[in-house]
Design a protein around this motif. Sequence first.
Motif, PDB file in Angstrom:
ATOM      1  N   TYR A   1       0.860  -1.679  -0.608  1.00  0.00           N
ATOM      2  CA  TYR A   1       0.481  -0.039  -0.139  1.00  0.00           C
ATOM      3  C   TYR A   1       1.089   1.280  -0.097  1.00  0.00           C
ATOM      4  O   TYR A   1       0.419   2.387  -0.451  1.00  0.00           O
ATOM      5  CB  TYR A   1      -0.531  -0.103   1.559  1.00  0.00           C
ATOM      6  CG  TYR A   1      -1.712   1.022   1.779  1.00  0.00           C
ATOM      7  CD1 TYR A   1      -3.281   0.790   0.884  1.00  0.00           C
ATOM      8  CD2 TYR A   1      -1.386   2.307   1.819  1.00  0.00           C
ATOM      9  CE1 TYR A   1      -3.656   1.779   0.728  1.00  0.00           C
ATOM     10  CE2 TYR A   1      -2.284   3.282   1.954  1.00  0.00           C
ATOM     11  CZ  TYR A   1      -3.411   3.214   0.949  1.00  0.00           C
ATOM     12  OH  TYR A   1      -5.104   3.827   1.029  1.00  0.00           O
ATOM     13  N   CYS A   2       1.961   1.198   0.971  1.00  0.00           N
ATOM     14  CA  CYS A   2       2.476   2.217   0.572  1.00  0.00           C
ATOM     15  C   CYS A   2       3.483   2.354  -0.582  1.00  0.00           C
ATOM     16  O   CYS A   2       3.878   3.557  -0.944  1.00  0.00           O
ATOM     17  CB  CYS A   2       4.176   2.364   1.644  1.00  0.00           C
ATOM     18  SG  CYS A   2       2.767   2.431   3.247  1.00  0.00           S
ATOM     19  N   ALA A   3       3.595   1.513  -0.735  1.00  0.00           N
ATOM     20  CA  ALA A   3       4.681   1.605  -2.230  1.00  0.00           C
ATOM     21  C   ALA A   3       3.789   2.378  -3.980  1.00  0.00           C
ATOM     22  O   ALA A   3       3.720   3.170  -4.206  1.00  0.00           O
ATOM     23  CB  ALA A   3       4.826   0.046  -2.671  1.00  0.00           C
ATOM     24  N   LYS A   4       2.237   1.932  -3.332  1.00  0.00           N
ATOM     25  CA  LYS A   4       1.429   1.502  -4.851  1.00  0.00           C
ATOM     26  C   LYS A   4       0.898   2.985  -4.558  1.00  0.00           C
ATOM     27  O   LYS A   4      -0.034   3.756  -5.692  1.00  0.00           O
ATOM     28  CB  LYS A   4       0.416   0.972  -4.252  1.00  0.00           C
ATOM     29  CG  LYS A   4       1.561  -0.608  -4.857  1.00  0.00           C
ATOM     30  CD  LYS A   4       0.592  -2.068  -5.230  1.00  0.00           C
ATOM     31  CE  LYS A   4       1.497  -2.953  -5.671  1.00  0.00           C
ATOM     32  NZ  LYS A   4       0.366  -4.020  -5.711  1.00  0.00           N
ATOM     33  N   ARG A   5       0.450   3.336  -3.543  1.00  0.00           N
ATOM     34  CA  ARG A   5      -1.176   5.188  -3.233  1.00  0.00           C
ATOM     35  C   ARG A   5      -0.239   6.096  -3.686  1.00  0.00           C
ATOM     36  O   ARG A   5      -0.384   6.732  -4.432  1.00  0.00           O
ATOM     37  CB  ARG A   5      -1.696   4.210  -1.593  1.00  0.00           C
ATOM     38  CG  ARG A   5      -2.466   5.829  -1.607  1.00  0.00           C
ATOM     39  CD  ARG A   5      -3.262   5.927  -0.294  1.00  0.00           C
ATOM     40  NE  ARG A   5      -4.020   6.349  -0.331  1.00  0.00           N
ATOM     41  CZ  ARG A   5      -5.263   6.805  -1.046  1.00  0.00           C
ATOM     42  NH1 ARG A   5      -5.595   6.185  -1.961  1.00  0.00           N
ATOM     43  NH2 ARG A   5      -6.390   8.234  -0.475  1.00  0.00           N
ATOM     44  N   PRO A   6       0.895   6.055  -3.465  1.00  0.00           N
ATOM     45  CA  PRO A   6       1.740   7.111  -3.295  1.00  0.00           C
ATOM     46  C   PRO A   6       1.496   7.360  -5.375  1.00  0.00           C
ATOM     47  O   PRO A   6       1.290   8.729  -5.327  1.00  0.00           O
ATOM     48  CB  PRO A   6       2.675   7.265  -3.024  1.00  0.00           C
ATOM     49  CG  PRO A   6       3.391   6.597  -1.969  1.00  0.00           C
ATOM     50  CD  PRO A   6       2.142   5.820  -2.214  1.00  0.00           C
ATOM     51  N   ALA A   7       1.496   6.803  -6.168  1.00  0.00           N
ATOM     52  CA  ALA A   7       1.462   6.782  -7.467  1.00  0.00           C
ATOM     53  C   ALA A   7       0.707   7.086  -7.672  1.00  0.00           C
ATOM     54  O   ALA A   7      -0.578   7.599  -8.323  1.00  0.00           O
ATOM     55  CB  ALA A   7       2.153   5.481  -7.804  1.00  0.00           C
ATOM     56  N   VAL A   8      -1.756   7.046  -6.752  1.00  0.00           N
ATOM     57  CA  VAL A   8      -2.192   7.217  -7.056  1.00  0.00           C
ATOM     58  C   VAL A   8      -2.575   8.747  -7.209  1.00  0.00           C
ATOM     59  O   VAL A   8      -3.199   9.202  -7.634  1.00  0.00           O
ATOM     60  CB  VAL A   8      -3.369   6.163  -6.913  1.00  0.00           C
ATOM     61  CG1 VAL A   8      -4.733   6.620  -6.700  1.00  0.00           C
ATOM     62  CG2 VAL A   8      -3.183   5.107  -6.876  1.00  0.00           C
ATOM     63  N   LEU A   9      -1.768   8.749  -5.837  1.00  0.00           N
ATOM     64  CA  LEU A   9      -2.075  10.530  -5.427  1.00  0.00           C
ATOM     65  C   LEU A   9      -1.570  11.537  -6.249  1.00  0.00           C
ATOM     66  O   LEU A   9      -2.156  12.676  -6.178  1.00  0.00           O
ATOM     67  CB  LEU A   9      -1.465  10.352  -3.708  1.00  0.00           C
ATOM     68  CG  LEU A   9      -1.727   9.583  -3.585  1.00  0.00           C
ATOM     69  CD1 LEU A   9      -1.389   9.888  -1.424  1.00  0.00           C
ATOM     70  CD2 LEU A   9      -3.660   9.936  -3.304  1.00  0.00           C
ATOM     71  N   ARG A  10      -0.099  10.746  -6.923  1.00  0.00           N
ATOM     72  CA  ARG A  10       0.465  11.839  -7.165  1.00  0.00           C
ATOM     73  C   ARG A  10      -0.025  11.986  -8.993  1.00  0.00           C
ATOM     74  O   ARG A  10       0.234  13.395 -10.077  1.00  0.00           O
ATOM     75  CB  ARG A  10       1.652  11.123  -7.481  1.00  0.00           C
ATOM     76  CG  ARG A  10       2.570  11.656  -6.173  1.00  0.00           C
ATOM     77  CD  ARG A  10       3.555  11.139  -5.959  1.00  0.00           C
ATOM     78  NE  ARG A  10       5.076  11.637  -5.085  1.00  0.00           N
ATOM     79  CZ  ARG A  10       5.271  10.292  -4.405  1.00  0.00           C
ATOM     80  NH1 ARG A  10       5.452   9.336  -4.758  1.00  0.00           N
ATOM     81  NH2 ARG A  10       5.832  10.768  -3.266  1.00  0.00           N
ATOM     82  N   THR A  11      -1.100  11.408  -9.201  1.00  0.00           N
ATOM     83  CA  THR A  11      -1.320  11.724 -10.393  1.00  0.00           C
ATOM     84  C   THR A  11      -2.934  12.087 -10.378  1.00  0.00           C
ATOM     85  O   THR A  11      -2.892  13.363 -11.643  1.00  0.00           O
ATOM     86  CB  THR A  11      -2.602   9.986 -11.145  1.00  0.00           C
ATOM     87  OG1 THR A  11      -1.785   8.675 -11.074  1.00  0.00           O
ATOM     88  CG2 THR A  11      -3.085   9.539 -12.572  1.00  0.00           C
ATOM     89  N   PHE A  12      -3.286  11.928  -9.513  1.00  0.00           N
ATOM     90  CA  PHE A  12      -4.253  13.219  -9.196  1.00  0.00           C
ATOM     91  C   PHE A  12      -3.196  14.693  -8.913  1.00  0.00           C
ATOM     92  O   PHE A  12      -3.556  15.968  -9.894  1.00  0.00           O
ATOM     93  CB  PHE A  12      -4.572  13.763  -7.483  1.00  0.00           C
ATOM     94  CG  PHE A  12      -6.069  12.646  -8.085  1.00  0.00           C
ATOM     95  CD1 PHE A  12      -7.143  13.409  -7.911  1.00  0.00           C
ATOM     96  CD2 PHE A  12      -5.758  11.379  -7.757  1.00  0.00           C
ATOM     97  CE1 PHE A  12      -8.462  13.041  -8.465  1.00  0.00           C
ATOM     98  CE2 PHE A  12      -6.937  10.345  -7.597  1.00  0.00           C
ATOM     99  CZ  PHE A  12      -8.654  10.700  -7.762  1.00  0.00           C
TER     100      PHE A  12
END
Length: 270
Positions: free
Chosen positions: A222-233
């Motif tokens: 989760y710590c690895a993947k969610r930042p990518a989602v947030l940075r897409t925004f």
Amino acid sequence: MAAACAQQRDQPPAPASPTSTPVGGDSSTDEWLITCQEWNVPAAEEVKAELLEAWRLWTVDNAVTQAWFHRLADLYSEPTRHYHTLNHIWSMVQLVQQAQTRLQHPTAVGLATFFHDAIYDPKAPDNEEKSAELFSLFARECAEGGSALEGQGVDVGSVVDLILATKAHCTEVHRTAGALGADDVHWFLDFDMAVLGWPADAYQRYARQIRNEYQHVAWVDYCAKRPAVLRTFLQTPNIYATGPFRHHREAPARQNLDQEAERLTLQHTQ
């Protein structure tokens, strides 16, 4: 969180200054948007009662619609939900009602609000499509029961389109730096993403609730993947499409997203 659109840029978008006058209106007329972040969600029974009142405003009150309200309430009360609950729908309904004079078709937006997260499985890629299918079934049963939504001035296809728009949360306005929108889809998506621009403590509560919905994902992943989602925004030129949301919430949303992404990235690297 749904996917977001992104556009490659040399520089990140500059957030609107909190002291500037927003394009598309006088900020003094948007007090409802400033104060809504301070709303206290009432107790569960009161939330359900207020939602039923709104539901009756946007539907013909009969046995079919009553059964569907309870069906939706049950779906939003699933024990695996922590953010995508009746409280989220209640908060969106407040925004729909406060901004209804700005909407072209407030009933369609209201119905889309009730159905857009009706099907929610964090493991599934087609929640929005299934939620739209559920609304279409509701519309057919209304017609069969003698209270067709079209007879109430509702374009069923438009409601379906609104629900499906929450899959990407992206319109041409979101992709175009400096652009503003005022169509129903722009307001609807801003209502759905209002939480991103809430005060930090409320946003952090939202972030914890989303994590609880993804308990099936190991914390390290989760710590690895969610930042990518947030940075897409964050890479999206405009998180919010409408003038009032852009003025009042764009900068806080970017700060919240950036801080969560940094926090999770740091925990992943430790």
